[in-house]
Design a protein around this motif. Structure first.
Motif, PDB file in Angstrom:
ATOM      1  N   ARG A 151       7.990   2.645  17.535  1.00  0.00           N
ATOM      2  CA  ARG A 151       7.704   3.691  16.004  1.00  0.00           C
ATOM      3  C   ARG A 151       6.283   4.036  16.366  1.00  0.00           C
ATOM      4  NH1 ARG A 151      10.660  -0.347  11.695  1.00  0.00           N
ATOM      5  NH2 ARG A 151       9.201  -1.922  13.213  1.00  0.00           N
ATOM      6  N   SER A 152       6.437   5.271  15.357  1.00  0.00           N
ATOM      7  CA  SER A 152       5.263   5.106  15.384  1.00  0.00           C
ATOM      8  C   SER A 152       4.691   4.858  13.827  1.00  0.00           C
ATOM      9  CB  SER A 152       4.757   6.968  15.015  1.00  0.00           C
ATOM     10  OG  SER A 152       5.423   7.626  14.167  1.00  0.00           O
ATOM     11  N   PHE A 153       3.267   4.729  13.226  1.00  0.00           N
ATOM     12  CA  PHE A 153       3.054   4.124  12.134  1.00  0.00           C
ATOM     13  C   PHE A 153       3.480   5.545  11.179  1.00  0.00           C
ATOM     14  CE2 PHE A 153      -0.271   4.970   8.724  1.00  0.00           C
ATOM     15  CZ  PHE A 153      -0.309   4.096   7.831  1.00  0.00           C
ATOM     16  N   SER A 154       3.339   6.648  11.236  1.00  0.00           N
ATOM     17  CA  SER A 154       3.584   7.829  10.137  1.00  0.00           C
ATOM     18  C   SER A 154       4.637   7.465   9.391  1.00  0.00           C
ATOM     19  CB  SER A 154       2.978   9.403   9.816  1.00  0.00           C
ATOM     20  OG  SER A 154       3.533   9.421  12.136  1.00  0.00           O
TER      21      SER A 154
ATOM     22  N   GLN B 168      -2.121   1.748  16.318  1.00  0.00           N
ATOM     23  CA  GLN B 168      -1.095   2.833  16.698  1.00  0.00           C
ATOM     24  C   GLN B 168       0.305   2.242  18.453  1.00  0.00           C
ATOM     25  OE1 GLN B 168      -2.933   6.630  18.833  1.00  0.00           O
ATOM     26  NE2 GLN B 168      -1.470   7.487  17.772  1.00  0.00           N
ATOM     27  N   ARG B 169      -1.187   1.408  18.705  1.00  0.00           N
ATOM     28  CA  ARG B 169       0.056   0.550  20.246  1.00  0.00           C
ATOM     29  C   ARG B 169       0.965  -0.402  19.780  1.00  0.00           C
ATOM     30  NH1 ARG B 169      -5.443   0.127  22.574  1.00  0.00           N
ATOM     31  NH2 ARG B 169      -4.932  -2.403  22.496  1.00  0.00           N
ATOM     32  N   LEU B 170       0.776  -1.058  18.937  1.00  0.00           N
ATOM     33  CA  LEU B 170       1.770  -1.631  18.212  1.00  0.00           C
ATOM     34  C   LEU B 170       2.802  -1.251  17.479  1.00  0.00           C
ATOM     35  CD1 LEU B 170      -0.511  -4.616  15.991  1.00  0.00           C
ATOM     36  CD2 LEU B 170       0.613  -4.965  18.066  1.00  0.00           C
ATOM     37  N   PHE B 171       2.582  -0.038  16.974  1.00  0.00           N
ATOM     38  CA  PHE B 171       4.001   0.368  16.905  1.00  0.00           C
ATOM     39  C   PHE B 171       5.026   1.341  17.999  1.00  0.00           C
ATOM     40  CE2 PHE B 171       2.436   0.659  12.133  1.00  0.00           C
ATOM     41  CZ  PHE B 171       3.579  -0.118  11.556  1.00  0.00           C
ATOM     42  N   ALA B 172       4.629   1.291  18.743  1.00  0.00           N
ATOM     43  CA  ALA B 172       4.467   2.507  19.919  1.00  0.00           C
ATOM     44  C   ALA B 172       5.033   1.289  20.500  1.00  0.00           C
ATOM     45  CB  ALA B 172       3.528   3.280  20.868  1.00  0.00           C
ATOM     46  N   ALA B 173       4.946  -0.070  20.661  1.00  0.00           N
ATOM     47  CA  ALA B 173       5.482  -0.983  21.798  1.00  0.00           C
ATOM     48  C   ALA B 173       6.979  -1.558  20.802  1.00  0.00           C
ATOM     49  CB  ALA B 173       4.779  -2.206  21.617  1.00  0.00           C
TER      50      ALA B 173
ATOM     51  N   LEU C 263       0.999  -1.142   0.058  1.00  0.00           N
ATOM     52  CA  LEU C 263       0.417  -0.397   0.158  1.00  0.00           C
ATOM     53  C   LEU C 263       0.602   1.252  -0.054  1.00  0.00           C
ATOM     54  CD1 LEU C 263      -3.051  -1.302   2.376  1.00  0.00           C
ATOM     55  CD2 LEU C 263      -3.115  -1.208  -0.179  1.00  0.00           C
ATOM     56  N   LEU C 264       2.068   1.573   0.191  1.00  0.00           N
ATOM     57  CA  LEU C 264       2.761   2.366   0.174  1.00  0.00           C
ATOM     58  C   LEU C 264       2.875   3.712  -1.611  1.00  0.00           C
ATOM     59  CD1 LEU C 264       6.140   0.625   0.580  1.00  0.00           C
ATOM     60  CD2 LEU C 264       5.185   1.883   2.225  1.00  0.00           C
ATOM     61  N   TRP C 265       2.463   2.493  -2.064  1.00  0.00           N
ATOM     62  CA  TRP C 265       2.068   3.318  -2.857  1.00  0.00           C
ATOM     63  C   TRP C 265       0.748   5.139  -3.288  1.00  0.00           C
ATOM     64  CZ3 TRP C 265      -2.922   3.471  -5.510  1.00  0.00           C
ATOM     65  CH2 TRP C 265      -3.499   2.593  -5.031  1.00  0.00           C
ATOM     66  N   ASP C 266      -0.057   4.039  -2.939  1.00  0.00           N
ATOM     67  CA  ASP C 266      -0.901   5.160  -1.965  1.00  0.00           C
ATOM     68  C   ASP C 266      -0.331   6.308  -1.135  1.00  0.00           C
ATOM     69  OD1 ASP C 266      -3.440   6.295  -1.388  1.00  0.00           O
ATOM     70  OD2 ASP C 266      -4.385   5.054  -0.550  1.00  0.00           O
ATOM     71  N   PRO C 267      -0.619   7.695  -1.510  1.00  0.00           N
ATOM     72  CA  PRO C 267      -0.216   8.985  -0.825  1.00  0.00           C
ATOM     73  C   PRO C 267      -1.240   9.192  -0.030  1.00  0.00           C
ATOM     74  CG  PRO C 267      -0.752  10.156  -3.568  1.00  0.00           C
ATOM     75  CD  PRO C 267      -1.149   7.956  -3.533  1.00  0.00           C
ATOM     76  N   ASP C 268      -2.981   9.030   0.077  1.00  0.00           N
ATOM     77  CA  ASP C 268      -3.650   9.049   0.795  1.00  0.00           C
ATOM     78  C   ASP C 268      -3.965   7.874   1.643  1.00  0.00           C
ATOM     79  OD1 ASP C 268      -4.547  10.728  -0.269  1.00  0.00           O
ATOM     80  OD2 ASP C 268      -5.818  10.061  -1.652  1.00  0.00           O
ATOM     81  N   LEU C 269      -2.830   7.540   2.378  1.00  0.00           N
ATOM     82  CA  LEU C 269      -3.079   6.413   3.118  1.00  0.00           C
ATOM     83  C   LEU C 269      -3.308   6.599   4.341  1.00  0.00           C
ATOM     84  CD1 LEU C 269      -2.528   3.376   3.732  1.00  0.00           C
ATOM     85  CD2 LEU C 269      -0.028   3.361   3.909  1.00  0.00           C
ATOM     86  N   SER C 270      -3.597   6.452   5.472  1.00  0.00           N
ATOM     87  CA  SER C 270      -4.046   7.129   7.033  1.00  0.00           C
ATOM     88  C   SER C 270      -3.533   5.658   7.492  1.00  0.00           C
ATOM     89  CB  SER C 270      -4.892   8.192   6.910  1.00  0.00           C
ATOM     90  OG  SER C 270      -5.978   7.087   6.669  1.00  0.00           O
ATOM     91  N   ILE C 271      -3.903   5.924   9.168  1.00  0.00           N
ATOM     92  CA  ILE C 271      -3.755   5.198  10.092  1.00  0.00           C
ATOM     93  C   ILE C 271      -5.303   4.283   9.667  1.00  0.00           C
ATOM     94  CG2 ILE C 271      -4.484   6.419  11.863  1.00  0.00           C
ATOM     95  CD1 ILE C 271      -2.202   4.386  13.561  1.00  0.00           C
ATOM     96  N   VAL C 272      -6.403   5.500   9.857  1.00  0.00           N
ATOM     97  CA  VAL C 272      -7.564   4.615   9.784  1.00  0.00           C
ATOM     98  C   VAL C 272      -7.561   3.991   8.410  1.00  0.00           C
ATOM     99  CG1 VAL C 272     -10.075   4.940   9.134  1.00  0.00           C
ATOM    100  CG2 VAL C 272      -7.761   7.162  10.799  1.00  0.00           C
TER     101      VAL C 272
END
Length: 316
Positions: free
Chosen positions: A228-231, A220-225, A197-206
């Motif tokens: 890192r952050s999702f963004s 968000q918690r998975l990445f924080a653990a 999905l990296l190609w999608d410029p509108d990719l958001s955490i939602v």
């Protein structure tokens, strides 16, 4: 061997090494090489290799692999793997053939946990994922050099996903357990999906959370653990993909903006600023340095080939 960034190669008897090599590179920077030769030893480590992993499959003949105090006879139902820039030794006998694959860290995308556990080892290729990996690599060894770039793309994606899943299981069993191991495995599977999905410029955490079937808060918690952050992860992966494509001969005719847009950046100016902040030089400077390094490699390879021919003629 210079093209593959492999360490010093020698014949145990001090004779010139005669052989044949076919190399093919993928869009993600993977190198696939079928190497056929007589007796030789590949020993040590090559610091010029970029960070990543390598794989080796024996196609014919005999070979013995040694690293970290372990020495094994290699067979066709085995995949030997290791981290680049790490000491190891491979001894092959007469009339042998091997498939060597180098996978740069950028292609792995940080999806492997506990990377220190991947220094070297072997994977069983007789069942399950290991068997699928061996089968894929054996077919690839037969077709190498004749696969169009667009057809190699799904091969490299499948190879990376099968390999990281296999290694994740090994590392998880060694170093992570319980809830922590389960979270790491889940994050790994989510990152596999995000790669598509990296190609999608509108990719958001939602949008990403909906795609993988979890809540945005849980994602968000998975990445924080994982620290890192999702963004931050999304931006890093896009930059790493652009970094690889900008010096790939397969994308040499594309503009810098085309590369950036392909990996989800919607602004050339924002991409250039982010690239410089992350890598310490501009996209244009990076592309130029990559071309210069490739030209230098070609010059050195031609020089070494000339010296070998002179040496071989002197022994006749």
């Amino acid at each position: 061997m210079r093209r593959l960034r492999l360490p010093f190669v020698s014949d145990p008897a001090g004779q010139p090494i005669d052989g044949r090599m076919t190399i093919q590179s993928s869009t993600m920077g993977l190198q696939f090489a079928r190497i056929e030769s007589g007796r030789q030893v590949i020993d040590g480590r090559e610091l010029e290799q970029g960070a990543g992993l390598w794989l080796l499959v024996l196609l014919k003949g005999q070979a013995r692999f040694s690293a970290d105090g372990v020495s094994v006879d290699v067979d066709r139902d085995m995949i030997v793997y290791g981290a680049t820039r790490h000491d190891s030794r491979l001894e092959v006998g007469e009339d042998n053939a091997i498939l060597f694959v180098r996978i740069p860290a950028v292609a792995l995308g940080g999806r492997l946990i506990a990377p220190a556990n991947y220094k070297s080892g072997t994977l069983d290729g007789r069942s399950g994922t290991g068997r699928m990996l061996v089968a894929m690599l054996l077919v690839l060894a037969e077709e190498i050099g004749d696969i169009p770039a667009q057809e190699l793309r799904p091969v490299e994606l499948a190879l990376i996903e099968l390999l990281t899943s296999k290694l994740l299981g090994i590392a998880g069993a060694r170093s992570l357990g319980g809830a922590r191991g389960a979270r790491a495995a889940h994050l790994h599977r989510i990152q596999q999906t995000l790669e598509t999905l990296l190609w999608d410029p509108d990719l958001s955490i939602v949008k990403a959370a909906d795609e993988v079937g979890v809540s945005p808060r849980y994602l968000q918690r998975l990445f924080a653990a994982d620290g890192r952050s999702f963004s931050g992860y999304l931006k890093q992966r896009r930059l790493e993909r652009c970094h690889a494509d900008l010096i790939s001969p397969l994308h040499a005719q594309e503009s810098i903006s085309e590369v950036a847009f392909r990996w989800g950046f919607s602004s050339s100016a924002h991409f250039s600023r982010s690239f410089r902040e992350h890598f310490g030089l501009s996209p244009r400077e990076h592309r130029r340095s990559g071309l210069a390094n490739r030209a230098q490699d070609e010059t050195e390879i031609n020089k070494l080939w000339g010296e070998y021919q002179e040496f071989a003629r002197g022994r006749v």
